[in-house]
Design a protein around this motif. Structure first.
Motif, PDB file in Angstrom:
ATOM      1  N   GLY A 146      -8.510   1.875 109.169  1.00 26.34           N
ATOM      2  CA  GLY A 146      -9.621   1.770 107.720  1.00 26.34           C
ATOM      3  C   GLY A 146     -11.244   3.223 108.061  1.00 26.34           C
ATOM      4  O   GLY A 146     -10.485   4.055 108.234  1.00 26.34           O
ATOM      5  N   GLU A 147     -11.872   2.187 107.926  1.00 25.56           N
ATOM      6  CA  GLU A 147     -12.716   3.266 107.949  1.00 25.56           C
ATOM      7  C   GLU A 147     -13.130   3.653 109.468  1.00 25.56           C
ATOM      8  O   GLU A 147     -13.827   5.069 110.115  1.00 25.56           O
ATOM      9  CB  GLU A 147     -14.304   2.694 107.671  1.00 25.56           C
ATOM     10  CG  GLU A 147     -14.349   2.798 106.669  1.00 25.56           C
ATOM     11  CD  GLU A 147     -14.528   4.123 106.128  1.00 25.56           C
ATOM     12  OE1 GLU A 147     -15.544   4.394 106.359  1.00 25.56           O
ATOM     13  OE2 GLU A 147     -13.458   4.408 105.051  1.00 25.56           O
ATOM     14  N   ARG A 148     -12.730   2.386 110.651  1.00 26.12           N
ATOM     15  CA  ARG A 148     -12.995   2.579 111.958  1.00 26.12           C
ATOM     16  C   ARG A 148     -11.775   2.498 112.552  1.00 26.12           C
ATOM     17  O   ARG A 148     -10.749   1.978 112.013  1.00 26.12           O
ATOM     18  CB  ARG A 148     -13.728   0.870 112.104  1.00 26.12           C
ATOM     19  CG  ARG A 148     -14.512   1.332 112.700  1.00 26.12           C
ATOM     20  CD  ARG A 148     -15.655  -0.537 112.328  1.00 26.12           C
ATOM     21  NE  ARG A 148     -15.092  -0.928 113.823  1.00 26.12           N
ATOM     22  CZ  ARG A 148     -14.360  -1.624 114.461  1.00 26.12           C
ATOM     23  NH1 ARG A 148     -14.039  -2.186 113.383  1.00 26.12           N
ATOM     24  NH2 ARG A 148     -14.322  -1.633 115.668  1.00 26.12           N
ATOM     25  N   ILE A 149     -11.788   3.076 113.631  1.00 24.37           N
ATOM     26  CA  ILE A 149     -10.524   3.525 114.511  1.00 24.37           C
ATOM     27  C   ILE A 149     -10.494   1.405 115.119  1.00 24.37           C
ATOM     28  O   ILE A 149     -10.923   0.901 115.519  1.00 24.37           O
ATOM     29  CB  ILE A 149     -11.121   4.443 115.627  1.00 24.37           C
ATOM     30  CG1 ILE A 149     -11.199   5.451 115.315  1.00 24.37           C
ATOM     31  CG2 ILE A 149     -10.186   4.249 116.401  1.00 24.37           C
ATOM     32  CD1 ILE A 149     -11.273   6.335 116.787  1.00 24.37           C
ATOM     33  N   GLY A 150      -9.147   2.334 114.719  1.00 25.43           N
ATOM     34  CA  GLY A 150      -8.084   0.540 115.536  1.00 25.43           C
ATOM     35  C   GLY A 150      -6.984   0.580 116.456  1.00 25.43           C
ATOM     36  O   GLY A 150      -6.976   1.962 116.614  1.00 25.43           O
ATOM     37  N   TYR A 151      -6.410  -0.709 116.005  1.00 20.39           N
ATOM     38  CA  TYR A 151      -5.161  -0.431 117.540  1.00 20.39           C
ATOM     39  C   TYR A 151      -4.319   0.712 117.035  1.00 20.39           C
ATOM     40  O   TYR A 151      -3.993   1.240 118.100  1.00 20.39           O
ATOM     41  CB  TYR A 151      -4.377  -1.892 117.130  1.00 20.39           C
ATOM     42  CG  TYR A 151      -3.105  -2.059 118.294  1.00 20.39           C
ATOM     43  CD1 TYR A 151      -1.879  -2.057 117.059  1.00 20.39           C
ATOM     44  CD2 TYR A 151      -3.244  -2.543 119.372  1.00 20.39           C
ATOM     45  CE1 TYR A 151      -0.837  -2.393 117.651  1.00 20.39           C
ATOM     46  CE2 TYR A 151      -2.177  -2.713 119.645  1.00 20.39           C
ATOM     47  CZ  TYR A 151      -0.481  -2.922 118.912  1.00 20.39           C
ATOM     48  OH  TYR A 151       0.350  -3.267 119.929  1.00 20.39           O
ATOM     49  N   VAL A 152      -3.447   0.934 115.936  1.00 18.77           N
ATOM     50  CA  VAL A 152      -2.547   1.607 115.542  1.00 18.77           C
ATOM     51  C   VAL A 152      -3.144   3.494 115.552  1.00 18.77           C
ATOM     52  O   VAL A 152      -2.724   3.639 116.478  1.00 18.77           O
ATOM     53  CB  VAL A 152      -2.411   1.759 113.943  1.00 18.77           C
ATOM     54  CG1 VAL A 152      -1.133   2.682 113.726  1.00 18.77           C
ATOM     55  CG2 VAL A 152      -1.806   0.587 113.799  1.00 18.77           C
ATOM     56  N   ASP A 153      -4.589   3.764 115.462  1.00 15.00           N
ATOM     57  CA  ASP A 153      -4.961   5.498 115.237  1.00 15.00           C
ATOM     58  C   ASP A 153      -5.067   5.450 117.481  1.00 15.00           C
ATOM     59  O   ASP A 153      -4.688   6.318 117.790  1.00 15.00           O
ATOM     60  CB  ASP A 153      -6.334   5.382 115.442  1.00 15.00           C
ATOM     61  CG  ASP A 153      -6.426   4.553 113.591  1.00 15.00           C
ATOM     62  OD1 ASP A 153      -7.073   3.515 113.619  1.00 15.00           O
ATOM     63  OD2 ASP A 153      -6.624   5.962 113.065  1.00 15.00           O
ATOM     64  N   LEU A 154      -5.391   3.789 118.493  1.00 18.35           N
ATOM     65  CA  LEU A 154      -5.431   3.924 119.268  1.00 18.35           C
ATOM     66  C   LEU A 154      -3.490   3.983 120.037  1.00 18.35           C
ATOM     67  O   LEU A 154      -3.520   5.042 120.890  1.00 18.35           O
ATOM     68  CB  LEU A 154      -5.773   2.933 120.598  1.00 18.35           C
ATOM     69  CG  LEU A 154      -7.244   2.519 120.466  1.00 18.35           C
ATOM     70  CD1 LEU A 154      -7.779   1.727 120.942  1.00 18.35           C
ATOM     71  CD2 LEU A 154      -7.647   4.342 119.970  1.00 18.35           C
ATOM     72  N   ALA A 155      -3.102   3.558 119.478  1.00 17.37           N
ATOM     73  CA  ALA A 155      -1.375   3.505 119.475  1.00 17.37           C
ATOM     74  C   ALA A 155      -1.208   5.016 119.602  1.00 17.37           C
ATOM     75  O   ALA A 155      -0.159   5.707 120.391  1.00 17.37           O
ATOM     76  CB  ALA A 155      -0.396   3.079 118.927  1.00 17.37           C
ATOM     77  N   LEU A 156      -1.475   5.628 118.259  1.00 18.04           N
ATOM     78  CA  LEU A 156      -1.107   6.859 117.829  1.00 18.04           C
ATOM     79  C   LEU A 156      -1.584   8.422 118.485  1.00 18.04           C
ATOM     80  O   LEU A 156      -0.988   9.125 118.605  1.00 18.04           O
ATOM     81  CB  LEU A 156      -0.464   6.638 116.510  1.00 18.04           C
ATOM     82  CG  LEU A 156       0.219   5.907 115.526  1.00 18.04           C
ATOM     83  CD1 LEU A 156       0.353   6.223 114.032  1.00 18.04           C
ATOM     84  CD2 LEU A 156       2.031   6.010 115.456  1.00 18.04           C
TER      85      LEU A 156
END
Lengths: 224, 218
Positions: A146-156
């Motif tokens: 969403g607006e902030r980096i999250g779990y999926v962003d870190l994974a990919l």
């Protein structure tokens, strides 16, 4: 109370990078232990006897292995800067996309890099199909979280760096800005984000490392 | 307002059975829809466009895919009955680590009945190594979850109804190599949620015979 957090990693492991990012995003103090995978330390073998791989997080003497498992452990133990959403359905979707990244996306992109000829062409087609799903997932969002980096962003996230390195080495465009505009923007936004941008492994070292891997793969396939 | 739960599944799938066990543990009513994977339904393709595979759980119209992700979802939504994951983050991490590990059995098991000769021997070796490691993790506990049946028990127990088929085609005995694991699987079968969700090993054996014929393995 003293917390002891250690991260066993290598300088280039994309999976270990996920943990570096998570720890830094949450502001957790930790000690890094660099491993040489050609000469694994007794501690590594003791902490991860099943897979004998990095990353391993050791928290107050207790080891956790497998990067996505470690990410969830970190998120559950240190509540600041939550990585996973609260809603169970959104959590399930986040886990789904992270697994898709590991099982399919990373695999197809690796094949584009390491294979030649027809196999490479097929890998490119598969990659395009895979990335189209991620493109769709990015609609209306700056990051997968969403607006902030999250779990999926870190994974990919490692893709934001690896793809451009692979493109440079093999001279092929993997992510075309016109065909995958949202995914392309995400790659830029993620790579330049605070904390993320300060922790990429040195690009020149990465080019040397992966060029050597490619040369070895080509050599072994032509000698067979 | 009642929950609408639909499960897209294949009767013989040990991955689909994981979801059935979890739903039964939580005492949930749902509609089971058998899928024909050679002729995939529009609903399956719509609900799992990425992988086009089962199991898929559809909860109030929204799909969740990948068996272990579905089981965690079920555990998180219906958290006040029969919790599957422990509450301590470290125990949860261990449960997740080992549950992911059990997924290796799927492909290794497939190779066991799909291949012959050296390929099959390699698969058999890998398969038994996995089971032995898992047996080590069980130790002397009644369940992987300790005193209570938990997430890792759900992840692994569904493979037990496939053991007979694996043993027949791989020519080995799980009980001879991993007696504690077999004892554990029998203990799990005493639970209604498990016995009502797992399929008859003889039927699974018949299923594998049919698959081998179809895939030309003879």
């Amino acid at each position: 109370m003293g917390e002891e957090v250690k991260l066993f990693r290598t300088w280039s492991s994309p999976f270990a990078l996920r943990i570096v990012w998570a720890l830094k995003i949450k502001g957790i103090e930790y000690e890094t232990v660099f491993e040489d995978l050609s000469n694994k330390s007794p501690l590594l073998l003791q902490y991860n006897p099943v897979h004998k791989k990095v990353p391993i997080l050791v928290h107050n003497g207790r080891p956790i292995a497998e990067s996505l498992v470690i990410l969830e452990y970190i998120d559950e133990t240190w509540k600041q800067g939550p990585l996973l959403p609260k809603d169970p359905y959104e959590r399930a979707m986040a886990r789904f996309w992270a697994k898709f990244g590991d099982d399919k996306v990373l695999t197809s992109i690796w094949s584009v890099f390491i294979k030649q000829g027809k196999e490479q062409e097929e890998a490119l087609v598969a990659t395009m199909e895979n990335l189209k799903f991620l493109e769709e997932e990015m609609k209306g969002k700056k990051f997968f979280g969403g607006e902030r980096i999250g779990y999926v962003d870190l994974a990919l996230g490692c893709l934001a760096n690896l793809i451009s390195i692979f493109e440079e080495i093999v001279g092929l465009k993997i992510v075309d800005e016109e065909k995958l505009p949202l995914f392309y923007s995400w790659m830029q936004n993620f790579a330049e984000a605070p904390i993320i941008r300060d922790n990429w492994p040195p690009r020149d070292k990465m080019i040397v490392k992966f060029q050597a891997l490619l040369d070895a793969a080509i050599a072994s396939s032509s000698s067979s | 307002m009642a929950d609408e739960i639909i499960l897209l599944d294949l009767w013989a799938s040990m991955l689909g059975m994981r979801v059935r066990v979890a739903l039964a543990e939580k005492g949930l009513k749902y509609e089971y829809r058998e899928q024909d994977l050679r002729n995939k339904s529009p609903l399956l393709l719509e609900m799992n466009p990425v992988h086009k595979k089962i199991p898929v759980l559809i909860h109030n119209g929204k799909p969740i895919c990948e068996s272990l992700i579905i089981v965690q979802y079920i555990d998180e939504v219906w958290y006040n009955k029969s919790p599957l994951l422990p509450s301590d983050p470290y125990q949860r991490a261990q449960a997740r680590f080992w549950a992911d590990y059990t997924d290796k059995l799927y492909e290794l098991g497939r190779q066991l009945w799909l291949t012959k000769g050296e390929e099959q021997e390699t698969a058999k070796k890998g398969f038994m190594e996995c089971l032995k490691l898992l047996e080590g993790e069980l130790g002397d506990k009644p369940y992987f979850g300790g005193q209570n049946f938990g997430f890792l028990d759900v992840a692994l127990v569904t493979f037990s109804c496939w053991f007979f088929a694996y043993e027949s085609f791989g020519n080995f005995s799980v009980e001879a190599e991993c007696p504690k694991l077999v004892a554990w699987s029998k203990r799990c079968m005493e639970k209604e949620s498990v016995s009502s969700s797992l399929e008859d090993p003889l039927k699974i054996h018949g299923f594998v015979i049919m698959m081998r014929k179809e895939l030309g393995v003879e």
